[in-house]
Scaffold this active site. Structure first.
Site, PDB file in Angstrom:
ATOM      1  N   HIS A   1      42.688  49.494  46.926  1.00 36.81           N
ATOM      2  CA  HIS A   1      44.139  49.484  46.684  1.00 36.81           C
ATOM      3  C   HIS A   1      44.881  50.182  47.837  1.00 36.81           C
ATOM      4  O   HIS A   1      45.926  49.726  48.281  1.00 36.81           O
ATOM      5  CB  HIS A   1      44.488  50.263  45.407  1.00 36.81           C
ATOM      6  CG  HIS A   1      43.954  49.695  44.140  1.00 36.81           C
ATOM      7  ND1 HIS A   1      43.158  50.426  43.280  1.00 36.81           N
ATOM      8  CD2 HIS A   1      44.113  48.479  43.556  1.00 36.81           C
ATOM      9  CE1 HIS A   1      42.870  49.688  42.225  1.00 36.81           C
ATOM     10  NE2 HIS A   1      43.421  48.503  42.371  1.00 36.81           N
TER      11      HIS A   1
ATOM     12  N   LYS B   1      43.819  44.980  29.452  1.00 39.46           N
ATOM     13  CA  LYS B   1      42.967  46.157  29.720  1.00 39.46           C
ATOM     14  C   LYS B   1      43.427  47.370  28.921  1.00 39.46           C
ATOM     15  O   LYS B   1      44.625  47.558  28.714  1.00 39.46           O
ATOM     16  CB  LYS B   1      43.052  46.531  31.214  1.00 39.46           C
ATOM     17  CG  LYS B   1      42.542  45.474  32.158  1.00 39.46           C
ATOM     18  CD  LYS B   1      42.743  45.933  33.591  1.00 39.46           C
ATOM     19  CE  LYS B   1      42.293  44.884  34.589  1.00 39.46           C
ATOM     20  NZ  LYS B   1      42.737  45.216  35.956  1.00 39.46           N
TER      21      LYS B   1
ATOM     22  N   ARG C   1      40.669  39.825  46.634  1.00 40.96           N
ATOM     23  CA  ARG C   1      39.289  40.110  47.033  1.00 40.96           C
ATOM     24  C   ARG C   1      38.527  38.794  47.067  1.00 40.96           C
ATOM     25  O   ARG C   1      38.830  37.922  47.851  1.00 40.96           O
ATOM     26  CB  ARG C   1      38.652  41.120  46.082  1.00 40.96           C
ATOM     27  CG  ARG C   1      39.225  42.520  46.204  1.00 40.96           C
ATOM     28  CD  ARG C   1      38.795  43.390  45.080  1.00 40.96           C
ATOM     29  NE  ARG C   1      39.098  42.732  43.811  1.00 40.96           N
ATOM     30  CZ  ARG C   1      38.874  43.236  42.623  1.00 40.96           C
ATOM     31  NH1 ARG C   1      38.327  44.415  42.524  1.00 40.96           N
ATOM     32  NH2 ARG C   1      39.195  42.590  41.522  1.00 40.96           N
TER      33      ARG C   1
ATOM     34  N   SER D   1      38.236  49.100  40.220  1.00 44.78           N
ATOM     35  CA  SER D   1      38.364  50.299  39.392  1.00 44.78           C
ATOM     36  C   SER D   1      37.232  50.343  38.372  1.00 44.78           C
ATOM     37  O   SER D   1      36.693  51.415  38.083  1.00 44.78           O
ATOM     38  CB  SER D   1      39.713  50.306  38.679  1.00 44.78           C
ATOM     39  OG  SER D   1      40.746  50.303  39.618  1.00 44.78           O
TER      40      SER D   1
END
Ligand code: PNS
Length: 160
Positions: free
Chosen positions: A18, A42, A91, A129
């Site tokens: 990030h 999430k 990504r 993460s």
């Protein structure tokens, strides 16, 4: 002319991936605001305040990076702050479908909005993460993937 960009995400926690994206964005735009938001898919591990504190500490050396939070729709935040650009990091291929969906939904709600994708440095291509939380849980080495403040908080949280 000031050209503002918004960098939204869950940042649970912020990683070097990030940070690589936000620093790249800060070289292109006059001001970049990292906005901690809710992803309904999430359930965050760190509280909002913990996430904000880690991001502030990790970005304190870059003057044109600001940090904020928002609990509603991303487009509301962007409009309210008179911005038109959203930054997201890309990504691998697995990010594409979700990003495509989100960018088009956001554009539908706010036609003037452009979502710009930046690619991370190759060395952070697979950092996420969730990956760093898993490494922390099993007491693996974290310093390659997260800044010192995040490493400290991850260790505290898993030990506590
Ligand atoms: O880091 P993440 O979890 O990939 O970030 C996703 C996030 C928080 C940017 C996204 O879930 C979001 O924008 N949430 C706020 C609600 C919203 O505006 N959703 C977009 C409509 S598809």
């Amino acid at each position: 002319m000031t050209l503002k960009a918004i960098y939204p995400g869950t940042f649970d926690p912020i990683t070097y991936g990030h940070l690589d994206i936000v620093k790249r964005a800060a070289k292109i735009f006059s001001e970049v605001t990292v906005v901690v938001m809710n992803n309904p898919r999430k359930k965050p591990f760190f509280t909002l305040n913990e996430r904000l504190e880690m991001i502030k500490e990790a970005t304190k050396d870059v003057e044109n990076i600001k940090v904020d939070s928002h609990s509603g729709l991303l487009v509301q935040y962007v409009k309210e702050h008179s911005a038109k650009v959203v930054i997201r990091g890309l990504r691998a291929l697995e990010d594409f479908e979700y990003e495509f969906e989100m960018a088009l939904a956001n554009r539908e709600m706010y036609p003037e909005l452009e979502t710009i994708y930046l690619m991370t440095d190759l060395k952070y291509l697979f950092v996420s993460s969730s990956m760093v939380k898993e490494i922390a849980q099993f007491k693996g080495e974290l310093n390659k993937w997260v800044p010192p403040i995040v490493e400290k908080r991850l260790i505290e949280k898993f030990q506590g």
